[in-house]
Design a protein around this motif. Structure first.
Motif, mmCIF file in Angstrom:
data_model
loop_
_atom_site.group_PDB
_atom_site.id
_atom_site.type_symbol
_atom_site.label_atom_id
_atom_site.label_comp_id
_atom_site.label_asym_id
_atom_site.label_seq_id
_atom_site.Cartn_x
_atom_site.Cartn_y
_atom_site.Cartn_z
ATOM 1 N N UNK A 70 0.843 -1.196 0.000
ATOM 2 C CA UNK A 70 0.000 0.000 0.000
ATOM 3 C C UNK A 70 0.876 1.243 0.000
ATOM 4 N N UNK A 71 0.281 2.340 -0.450
ATOM 5 C CA UNK A 71 0.965 3.629 -0.358
ATOM 6 C C UNK A 71 1.212 3.922 1.114
ATOM 7 N N UNK A 72 2.395 4.404 1.434
ATOM 8 C CA UNK A 72 2.739 4.634 2.840
ATOM 9 C C UNK A 72 1.866 5.706 3.484
ATOM 10 N N UNK A 73 1.452 6.709 2.727
ATOM 11 C CA UNK A 73 0.633 7.770 3.334
ATOM 12 C C UNK A 73 -0.751 7.273 3.757
ATOM 13 N N UNK A 74 -1.182 6.142 3.248
ATOM 14 C CA UNK A 74 -2.489 5.602 3.631
ATOM 15 C C UNK A 74 -2.526 5.154 5.092
ATOM 16 N N UNK A 75 -1.362 4.962 5.709
ATOM 17 C CA UNK A 75 -1.344 4.598 7.126
ATOM 18 C C UNK A 75 -1.863 5.722 8.013
ATOM 19 N N UNK A 89 -3.584 -0.293 13.966
ATOM 20 C CA UNK A 89 -2.144 -0.424 13.727
ATOM 21 C C UNK A 89 -1.336 0.703 14.375
ATOM 22 N N UNK A 90 -1.938 1.403 15.328
ATOM 23 C CA UNK A 90 -1.204 2.469 16.003
ATOM 24 C C UNK A 90 0.061 1.872 16.628
ATOM 25 N N UNK A 91 1.205 2.472 16.352
ATOM 26 C CA UNK A 91 2.487 1.989 16.861
ATOM 27 C C UNK A 91 3.210 1.044 15.921
ATOM 28 N N UNK A 92 2.612 0.732 14.768
ATOM 29 C CA UNK A 92 3.238 -0.219 13.846
ATOM 30 C C UNK A 92 4.619 0.252 13.389
ATOM 31 N N UNK A 93 4.815 1.559 13.328
ATOM 32 C CA UNK A 93 6.109 2.075 12.874
ATOM 33 C C UNK A 93 7.238 1.737 13.844
ATOM 34 N N UNK A 97 12.152 -0.708 13.791
ATOM 35 C CA UNK A 97 12.730 0.639 13.897
ATOM 36 C C UNK A 97 13.720 0.944 12.770
ATOM 37 N N UNK A 98 13.501 2.093 12.144
ATOM 38 C CA UNK A 98 14.372 2.522 11.072
ATOM 39 C C UNK A 98 14.041 1.945 9.716
ATOM 40 N N UNK A 99 13.105 0.991 9.662
ATOM 41 C CA UNK A 99 12.765 0.369 8.386
ATOM 42 C C UNK A 99 11.332 0.629 7.961
ATOM 43 N N UNK A 100 10.502 1.081 8.858
ATOM 44 C CA UNK A 100 9.070 1.191 8.591
ATOM 45 C C UNK A 100 8.670 2.659 8.539
ATOM 46 N N UNK A 101 8.178 3.117 7.402
ATOM 47 C CA UNK A 101 7.812 4.524 7.209
ATOM 48 C C UNK A 101 6.318 4.634 6.948
ATOM 49 N N UNK A 102 5.647 5.459 7.736
ATOM 50 C CA UNK A 102 4.194 5.592 7.584
ATOM 51 C C UNK A 102 3.804 7.011 7.183
#
Length: 147
Positions: A70-75, A89-93, A97-102
């Motif tokens: 999915x597009x990252x901005x959709x998070x 999914x609150x806190x999924x980022x 750490x350092x690999x997940x961009x929301x």
């Protein structure tokens, strides 16, 4: 049996070229990452003068878009963005750490209805990152349409 389609370096270079052309057209220095379906970078390009931090950010955006398809901005899109406070999914980022961009800048690459990779763009504001990512995706669609 399942047929798997893979991006090639040639595909990635076509997308990088189009993305850089758009970045130059709108006057922003970007870092662009093209990743495969496993979220591993195939090609990475940091334009001269682009921020040094953009490299890791573009990789993270591509990783997230490929891995979550999915597009990252959709998070974070209100009101139901899954990563917003109070949503599922609150806190999924914080999971990777350092690999997940929301945030804006990660876009899946789709071929025949399947995600085959992703584009990660860093260096501009949200609209600029979207424009550069869209240019890369258009170039991919044009390439496969003429294949």
């Amino acid at each position: 049996m399942h047929t798997v389609h893979r991006l090639t370096l040639e595909d990635a270079l076509v997308m990088l070229t189009a993305a850089e052309e758009e970045a130059r057209r709108i006057g922003v220095k970007q870092t662009i990452c093209i990743a495969d379906d496993g979220a591993h970078p195939i090609a990475l390009h940091r334009m001269t003068g682009a921020r040094l931090t953009g490299v890791e950010i573009a990789i993270a955006k591509a990783f997230t878009a490929a891995g979550h398809q999915r597009d990252t901005h959709r998070f974070n899109e209100p009101p139901n963005g899954p990563a917003l406070p109070g949503n599922e999914a609150f806190g999924i980022s914080h999971m990777l750490p350092g690999k997940f961009a929301i945030f804006v800048g990660g876009f899946p690459i789709v071929y025949e209805g399947e995600v085959v990779g992703a584009v990660g763009v860093s260096g501009g504001n949200g609209d600029q990152d979207k424009a550069v990512g869209a240019a890369a995706l258009r170039a991919f669609q044009e390439k496969i349409a003429t294949a």
